[in-house]
Each structure stands twice: as C-alpha cells, then as structure tokens.
Design an enzyme around this catalytic site. Structure first.
Site, PDB file in Angstrom:
ATOM      1  N   ASP A  19       0.561  -1.220   0.161  1.00 11.75           N
ATOM      2  CA  ASP A  19       0.014   0.035   0.006  1.00 11.75           C
ATOM      3  C   ASP A  19       0.910   1.346  -0.034  1.00 11.75           C
ATOM      4  OD1 ASP A  19      -2.044  -1.937   0.122  1.00 11.75           O
ATOM      5  OD2 ASP A  19      -2.388  -1.205   2.208  1.00 11.75           O
ATOM      6  N   LYS A  86      -7.464  -3.819  -2.837  1.00 12.93           N
ATOM      7  CA  LYS A  86      -8.168  -4.487  -1.539  1.00 12.93           C
ATOM      8  C   LYS A  86      -8.783  -3.324  -0.772  1.00 12.93           C
ATOM      9  CE  LYS A  86      -3.833  -4.376   1.083  1.00 12.93           C
ATOM     10  NZ  LYS A  86      -4.179  -3.663   2.390  1.00 12.93           N
ATOM     11  N   CYS A 118      -2.211  -2.448   8.137  1.00  8.04           N
ATOM     12  CA  CYS A 118      -1.853  -3.317   7.239  1.00  8.04           C
ATOM     13  C   CYS A 118      -0.825  -4.248   7.351  1.00  8.04           C
ATOM     14  CB  CYS A 118      -1.798  -2.726   5.820  1.00  8.04           C
ATOM     15  SG  CYS A 118      -3.439  -1.784   5.501  1.00  8.04           S
TER      16      CYS A 118
END
Length: 207
Positions: A19, A86, A118
């Site tokens: 990310d 996601k 995450c």
C-alpha cells in the site's frame, strides 16, 4: 578438492510491497524513506529473480502505487505475481495466498504502510499460514511515528523477525559465491545513500 556448490540461504523468498500509495504521501512519517527502501528491495528482487506481490488499499480513493516505484514494478514483469487492490487491511488475500509460490514455506520480506495496521495484519496472517516473516524496519512506517515501535515489538513477540533491508538481502543470498552476488553488490553500492537516509529517518539510533 572443490568445496560445496554455493547456494542461497533462503530457499523460497518473496517480497511484499504493502500500500505505498500517492494519497499517503503527506500523512505518513518519513514516507520518502519508505519509498527508498521499497525501491532498493525491488532492485534486489529483480537481480535475484524473486517474486514480488504488490497491493493498494482502495485505489479509487487513495491512489495508485507511487510513481517512483512504478518503473521498477513494470520492469519486474513476470516477477510481479500479483498487483491487487483491496479493502481488507491484510495483504494475505486469495490472489496471493493461492499462488503456487506459497505451497511451501516462504521467507517473506514486507515493506510498506501502515506499520500497525496493514503491515501488522499481513505479517500475522503469514505467520499463521506457516511462513517466515521479515518486517524491514527501514521500510515500514505509520502516520503517527509513535505507532511504529509498538507495532514492531508486537510483531517480534508474535514471531516475526524485525530486521533491515540490507540484512535480509544478504541473508537471502547467504553466499558470496552465488552467480548473482556481483550484481547485488552493485545494487547495494548504488543505494548506499538511500540506505543511510532510510536508517536515519526511520530508525535513528534504535529499532
């Protein structure tokens, strides 16, 4: 008498890039240093032909993977086994977990954000699935810097190895006699300044 044939220390390594997106740029502590380490790890992955798994979190709202990493991801070509968007915080989604690479235990290096969300949930899921997890402390961060050491300590206690990108790269190789070693030395030299900047910015005097 000839010695044993040089071989890598890690038998099934992989790289996770979690990310690292444009919208996070102004909010994440030392975000530019996370990018430097991710870039170094992608260069290493290319030289060592390691599989790379990249995710974005809600790409429509938070943007694509940062521009600095896009050429390296593209250059990796078939080495990038997943580039997944996601909503779940963990990267350990079916497009990754069902990949044939993970049919046997893997030594997974994680870089990205956020350390306490995450990255943590990805690491915990990988550990639960029987993989060895290496969280690269010079390549992870959070919006609040105070979250980072707490997350790293939790992950240590959970069984992850908290280390640095250079340590993981050299452990992955394990032997200066492997054919890729000379190219990896070049990568380490080219990124030497980035390594120092990332260590200083994200770690200071301690992990």
């Amino acid at each position: 008498m000839a010695g044993p044939t040089p071989e890598r220390r890690f038998k099934n390594p992989a790289v996770f890039v979690c990310d690292i997106q444009e919208k996070f740029r102004p909010t994440i502590h030392e975000f530019d240093k996370v990018i430097l380490t991710a870039r170094k790890l992608l260069l290493a992955a290319q030289s060592l032909s390691l599989p790379v798994f990249v995710t974005t979190q809600n790409r429509a709202r938070l943007g694509d993977t940062v521009a600095e990493l896009q050429p390296l991801i593209a250059a990796a070509g078939p080495l990038v086994h997943a580039d997944v968007d996601k909503t779940r915080f963990s990267m350990w989604l079916p497009p990754l977990s069902s990949n044939a690479h993970f049919s046997s235990p893997s030594e997974v290096a994680i870089v990205g954000i956020e350390s306490h969300i995450c990255v943590t949930q990805t690491a915990l899921d990988l550990l639960a699935a029987g993989h060895r997890v290496y969280v690269l402390a010079d390549g992870v961060s959070s919006s609040n810097r105070q979250e980072v050491p707490v997350a790293l300590e939790r992950l240590r206690q959970a069984g992850a190895v908290v280390t640095t990108s250079e340590s993981w790269i050299y452990e992955c190789m394990g032997d200066a006699g492997i054919p890729e070693f000379r190219d990896m030395v070049r990568v380490v030299k080219v990124t030497m300044g980035d390594t120092r900047a990332a260590l200083q910015g994200l770690l200071g005097s301690k992990i």
